[in-house]
Scaffold this active site. Structure first.
Site, PDB file in Angstrom:
ATOM      1  N   ASP A  36       9.076   2.951   1.769  1.00 12.96           N
ATOM      2  CA  ASP A  36       7.940   3.740   2.043  1.00 12.96           C
ATOM      3  C   ASP A  36       7.987   3.581   3.189  1.00 12.96           C
ATOM      4  O   ASP A  36       7.367   2.133   3.848  1.00 12.96           O
ATOM      5  CB  ASP A  36       6.653   2.809   1.009  1.00 12.96           C
TER       6      ASP A  36
ATOM      7  N   LYS B 104       2.850   9.610   8.572  1.00 10.03           N
ATOM      8  CA  LYS B 104       2.570   9.619   9.193  1.00 10.03           C
ATOM      9  C   LYS B 104       2.520  10.139  10.695  1.00 10.03           C
ATOM     10  O   LYS B 104       2.213  11.014  11.139  1.00 10.03           O
ATOM     11  CB  LYS B 104       1.550   8.500   9.821  1.00 10.03           C
TER      12      LYS B 104
ATOM     13  N   PHE C 178       0.846  -1.483  -0.317  1.00  9.43           N
ATOM     14  CA  PHE C 178      -0.295  -0.380   0.468  1.00  9.43           C
ATOM     15  C   PHE C 178       1.225   1.396  -0.008  1.00  9.43           C
ATOM     16  O   PHE C 178       1.638   1.583   0.058  1.00  9.43           O
ATOM     17  CB  PHE C 178      -0.989  -0.115   1.402  1.00  9.43           C
TER      18      PHE C 178
END
Length: 433
Positions: A250, A279, A159
C-alpha cells in the site's frame, strides 16, 4: 462557536494595504448544520494557497506541512497544474472507460516505465485502489492458487482505507468499531516482525494453503510513521517467492516521491507483485491506481470497473505531476529537505528528552513521537504550532506527522522547525518538563 476574526495587520503574507484574497470572517454554523460530523475539524477555514503556504478566510497565512495529508505534491497553485487543468477542462474532462482515453494510456505508460509494474488500473482514491488489490488477490487465489477461502495477512496498526473491506484490512480496532460484521478473510500480525509472519503463515497453511497475499505499507503512516525494516522485507519477499503468496504494498501515502524515491518499496530492496497509489499521484486532484505484474494480472472485462477512474482530467493532471517531479529533479529536494528536517527535529528532541522519544521517517514523511508517560498529545502540539502559523497533522495519539509539499524550500523547513521548537518550549513549561 468559533468565528475567525479578520485582521490584516498580523498577517505578513498579505500586505496591509491590500485586500486581495481576503474575505469576511467565516462562521462554520451553517457548515456544521449541513455537513455530517465525521471530522473533528480545527477551527480555521482555508480558502486559498500558493506554494507551501495557505491562507484562511481572515487573511492569516500558514506554512503548510500537511499538504492535504501527503497529497499536494507540488504544493498549491503550481503553474504546471494550473495550465494542465485549464487546458484539459477546455478540451475533454470526462468520458467513460468504454472508450480509449489517451491521457490514461500516457499516465499508465509513465507509471509502468518508472516502476516494477506491468499493468495499471485507475480509480478515484486510495481505498478504492486497495479494494482493487484485494479483489485481484482473491481472484488470483481462486483461479491460480486454487484456494477456496483465501486469507490476506495485514499488519497491526496499519491503515488501508475506510470502505468495509479496507477497514477490515486495517489492523486498528478503533476504525472497525460498530461496523461489523466485517469482511472475512483477513488476519493480523505485528509489523516488522518476521517471526510472527512466519508463524501466522505456518498456522494458517497447515494442511492446505489458505494465505493468498500479504498486504503491508512500506512505511506505516497513520500507524505512527513507522518505516519498514530492510531485513524484514527482504525475508518476506523470499517467503512469498517460495510459497506463491502475493506481496501487496500500500503506497497510497508514501508513493510518488514522498520518500525521496518514486516508490516506497525502492527503500526496501524488493519489488511487490501488486502495489497501490493515490494521494500524491495527481497532486490533489482525486485519483487512485492499482498496479501489478503481468503474472497476477487476472482481471477480465467485467471483473472490476470505475466510472470516474482514469478520466482525462485526473490523468492529465497526474501525468503533469509525474513529469514535473522528473524534470525539476524534485526527488533530490525531497532527500535534502528530509535530512534537514530530521536533523532539526532531532536537535529539538535532544533538548526535551522527557517529552520526545524519537524522530523517524523517510524523505518528506516524518514523525516525532512523544513520551507515552507524559500528558501531552500530538493534537496538543498541532494546536500549539497552528497558533504560530504552522499546520501539522497527528499520526495517532502520540506522533506528530510532517508531510509538506515536495517542493518545500530549506528556508521553509527552517521556519517550520523554529515554530516547532517554540511550541514545544511552551508546552514543556506547561507540563513542567
Amino acid at each position: 462557536m468559533f468565528v475567525t476574526k479578520p485582521t490584516l495587520v498580523e498577517n505578513p503574507g498579505i500586505p496591509a494595504e491590500s485586500t486581495e484574497g481576503v474575505s469576511t470572517a467565516y462562521n462554520p454554523k451553517d457548515f456544521d448544520t449541513n455537513v455530517m460530523g465525521t471530522y473533528n475539524r480545527f477551527p480555521i477555514a482555508l480558502e486559498r494557497g500558493k506554494g507551501c503556504r495557505v491562507w484562511d478566510t481572515a487573511g492569516r497565512d500558514y506554512l503548510d506541512f500537511v499538504a492535504g495529508i501527503a497529497t499536494c505534491t507540488l504544493g498549491h497553485a503550481h503553474p504546471a497544474l494550473i495550465e494542465t487543468v485549464t487546458q484539459q477542462i477546455k478540451t475533454l474532462h470526462h468520458v467513460s472507460n468504454l472508450y480509449y482515453i489517451p491521457p490514461q494510456g500516457e499516465l499508465a505508460q509513465w507509471m509502468v516505465e518508472h516502476s516494477c509494474a506491468d499493468r495499471v488500473f485507475f480509480c478515484n482514491s486510495g481505498a478504492e485502489a486497495n479494494e482493487g488489490a484485494i479483489k485481484l488477490a482473491r481472484k488470483y487465489a481462486h483461479t491460480v492458487l486454487e484456494i477456496e477461502k483465501p486469507v490476506i495477512l495485514t499488519a497491526n496498526d496499519s491503515f488501508h482505507g475506510r470502505t468495509l473491506a479496507t477497514i477490515t484490512a486495517t489492523g486498528q480496532p478503533k476504525y472497525q468499531k460498530n461496523f461489523d460484521p466485517l469482511v472475512p478473510g483477513f488476519y493480523y500480525v505485528p509489523y516488522n516482525d518476521i517471526g510472527a509472519m512466519e508463524d501466522a503463515i505456518g498456522e494458517l497453511d497447515e494442511g492446505d494453503q489458505r494465505v493468498a497475499a500479504v498486504m503491508l505499507e512500506p512505511l506505516q503512516g497513520e500507524g505512527g510513521v513507522r518505516p519498514g525494516e530492510l531485513e524484514y522485507f527482504l525475508r518476506l519477499r523470499k517467503i512469498c517467492d517460495e510459497t506463491g503468496i502475493l506481496l501487496i504494498l500500500d503506497e497510497v501515502q508514501v508513493g510518488m516521491g514522498r520518500t525521496g524515491k518514486y516508490w516506497g518499496y525502492e527503500n526496501l530492496g524488493i519489488e511487490p507483485d501488486i502495489f497501490t497509489s493515490a494521494k500524491g499521484l495527481a497532486g490533489g486532484v482525486p485519483i487512485g491506481a492499482m498496479l501489478c505484474k503481468q503474472f497476477c494480472n487476472v482481471f477480465q472485462p467485467g471483473d472490476h470497473a470505475s466510472t470516474f477512474g482514469g478520466n482525462p482530467l485526473a490523468c492529465a493532471t497526474a501525468l503533469t505531476v509525474a513529469q514535473t517531479l522528473e524534470r525539476d529533479d524534485i526527488l533530490h529536494n525531497v532527500q535534502k529537505r528530509g535530512e534537514q528536517l530530521r536533523t532539526r527535529l532531532r536537535a529539538i528532541a535532544m533538548n526535551y528528552p522527557n517529552l520526545i522519544t524519537e524522530v523517524r521517517g523517510w524523505g518528506l514523511i516524518n514523525g516525532m513521537e512523544l513520551n507515552a508517560d507524559v500528558e501531552l498529545t500530538a493534537v496538543d502540539v498541532v494546536k500549539a504550532a497552528m497558533e504560530q502559523g504552522l499546520l501539522l497533522v497527528p499520526a495517532g495519539a502520540k506522533v506528530v506527522r510532517f508531510v509538506p509539499p515536495l517542493i518545500v524550500s530549506a528556508e521553509e523547513v527552517d521556519a517550520a522547525a523554529k515554530i516547532v521548537e517554540e511550541s514545544i518550549a511552551k508546552l514543556a513549561a506547561a507540563v513542567g518538563k
